[in-house]
Write an enzyme that holds these catalytic residues in place. Sequence first.
Site, PDB file in Angstrom:
ATOM      1  CG  ASP A  68     -26.823  34.195  23.387  1.00 45.61           C
ATOM      2  OD1 ASP A  68     -27.218  33.674  22.325  1.00 45.61           O
ATOM      3  OD2 ASP A  68     -25.686  33.981  23.842  1.00 45.61           O
TER       4      ASP A  68
HETATM    5  C1  BGC Z   1     -24.709  31.712  21.501  1.00 41.68           C
HETATM    6  C2  BGC Z   1     -24.438  32.960  20.704  1.00 41.68           C
HETATM    7  C3  BGC Z   1     -24.928  32.794  19.288  1.00 41.68           C
HETATM    8  C4  BGC Z   1     -26.391  32.426  19.313  1.00 41.68           C
HETATM    9  C5  BGC Z   1     -27.020  32.295  17.932  1.00 41.68           C
HETATM   10  C6  BGC Z   1     -26.142  31.209  21.342  1.00 41.68           C
HETATM   11  O1  BGC Z   1     -26.317  29.965  21.903  1.00 41.68           O
HETATM   12  O2  BGC Z   1     -24.422  31.957  22.857  1.00 41.68           O
HETATM   13  O3  BGC Z   1     -23.083  33.270  20.739  1.00 41.68           O
HETATM   14  O4  BGC Z   1     -24.709  33.963  18.562  1.00 41.68           O
HETATM   15  O5  BGC Z   1     -26.542  31.200  19.993  1.00 41.68           O
HETATM   16  O6  BGC Z   1     -26.560  31.197  17.261  1.00 41.68           O
END
Ligand code: BGC
Length: 721
Positions: free
Chosen positions: A267
């Site tokens: 993530d």
């Molecule tokens: C979130 C994810 C997301 C990623 C990319 C993160 O902060 O937890 O769910 O896919 O950002 O945008």
Amino acid sequence: MNENKLTVLLGQMTLDEKIAQLTQLATPFFKGASDQGQITGPMVNMGIDEEVVMNSGSVLGASGAKEIINIQRTHIEENRLGIPLLFMSDIVHGFKTIFPVPLGIGCSWDLELTEKSAEIAAKEASVSGVHVTFAPMVDLVRDPRWGRVMESTGEDSYLNSQFARAYVRGFQGSDLTHDLHRVAACVKHFAAYGAAEGGRDYNTVDMSERELRETYLPAYKAALAEGCEMVMAAFNTVLGIPATGNKKLMRSILREEMNFNGVLISDWGAVKEMIPHGVAEDEKEAALKSITAGIDIEMMTATYVNYLKELVAEKVVDETIIDEAVLRILELKERLGLFENPYRGADEKLEQEIVMSAEHRDIARKLAVKSCVLLKNENVLPLNKKQKISLIGPFAQSGDILGPWSWLGSKEDAVTLREGMKMKVESSQLTLAKGSGIETVSEEQLHEAERVAKDADLIVLALGEDSEMSGEAGCRANIKLPDAQLKLIQHLKKLNKPMVAVLFNGRPLDLHGVIDQVDGVLEAWYPGTEGGAAVADLLYGDENPSGRLSMSFPFSVGQVPVYYNHFNTGRPKGAPDAQVRYVSQYLDIPNDPLFPFGFGLGYTSFFYSEMAISEEVMTPDQPITVSVTVTNNGSREGEETVQLYIRDVSGEVVRPLKELKDFEKVVLEPGESKKLTFTLTEPQLRYHHSDLQFESDPGKFIAYVGPNSKEGTEQSFTLVK
Ligand code: BGC
């Protein structure tokens, strides 16, 4: 390009090029992006140079055919081996045509329409150049304080698994390589991100391995069983170690047990976050732990590009581990056909034609209709088109009904509730006042609301949370409606007129101050682009509410976590021989949620009769059937969601009081009856035992069929093995 050619390509790559391939950067880093102003800042901060950008493997958050074609063209020209980029974005509940938030979709219990919504999202995204969506999010949720419950389909692992499959089918279709209007799906957040302690985002998750496997892993597994191409690691700890650096979770469980061979991505920033988590002293150790655990792509930090080469030189990391990760990424590019056609579905002309088409909006409206849940109706709904209605509240004409994770959706495109209601009645039948803000209210606003409502036959209150109050990092400890809105309700209550509240929000709320004050409550969630039209369809009875809660509404935040499939305890409240005091209870509030999982009303009623099981004994070779007759005994057509639950009366470890095993939606005319038959098999009775083996217990079981997790009729049977 085939497998062999990919291996040859890998062989031509330098170690630097390979490591860069494992790095994902946001759009502004790339040449050809419209928003290039920000490059120097973050690039310098991350300690990377243009060489890394030129060789990186994927882009986060780009959209728009023109821009993506531009970036891709430049990138292919500039990197030595001409390797195309993968474009990944969060297309969670729609691209530009926004569907209800996933928690709303969960309440539709409508898998077909959900699949269709994902197909539309994929189509709009792919003509705009996107290759991969960071969805579905299938984290099981039990704590409405957590802002991201709106992104989940709810509290039940069976239902979530069904939705996980529907989403993956919709996003990916059956031939991802040749169907250019599909995108690869990335299931997230592996694993158990939804169990954050105290409902606070990014917080510790700690549970037994048995519980992890039993309750939390099934939905990710279901997505993978449907062929989901990618997995995203969770921010949180799992069994004591952050998922990003958790070798057991990623290598043993995900790769070996679940047979996942696709791309695993971290993530945002999560690799480096292992330092504050306290399992890495510095970026170098974070890179080591992450690559060892099997994270192929590092999102938005640069520990791989800054330290992996050194770790290989020191022989701490074997280059084959990097090769494997790169190969998986190249394989995904190959499966998406990018080596032959690096622009894939990106098509400016089609983008103009199909994005937000009338057909797409129509499906958005249908799904929004299905996702709203009628929680209370004391003879006030449906509205009569001749009634004089005052529409009052901060959501009366707000476009903030798309919900979090709708970054490409535009509030201006949303049909507001006022617009939806105006389509139904003469303008003289509808008056309007704001009444309050989301969190503020003035005396003038209250007076104005009172003045406007005085002549009305009925008041519709449009209330809720603004979209910033849920979603990522949108956690709340107090989950009531803000005081300003409760004050507005109290103020209008004095007029003694019937009141209906329509709620726009991202979590099950503590509804005290609402449910006890008004005569009708429709939970609309964030219903998306066609939200106002769909809600008006329901309010005026052109559609009949059919949504059923996929997450319990707590009586009060003090009960949280509160979910239907809990254990009984040794001193359950309400047992025939129970004491008054020494039972598992609160002294000040009930144990039961305000509205249970599976609950929802409509404008007709259903009667359940003749529940029967085919045999009293089930064996592994002899399934049983459970049948029931459902009759529409109201006065209009309606859709019922018939739910089948079981209880394992005596397990090797304790078992939930009820577990959803199946459901069927049935549309019945007034007076019509239908017999429904569910088949129950021995594998459906299996669960994780104390030694983590997945098996069933011989002995007594109870099957329940009913309209929700609380009501229904039951029959017992015995499993003989
Ligand atoms: C979130 C994810 C997301 C990623 C990319 C993160 O902060 O937890 O769910 O896919 O950002 O945008």
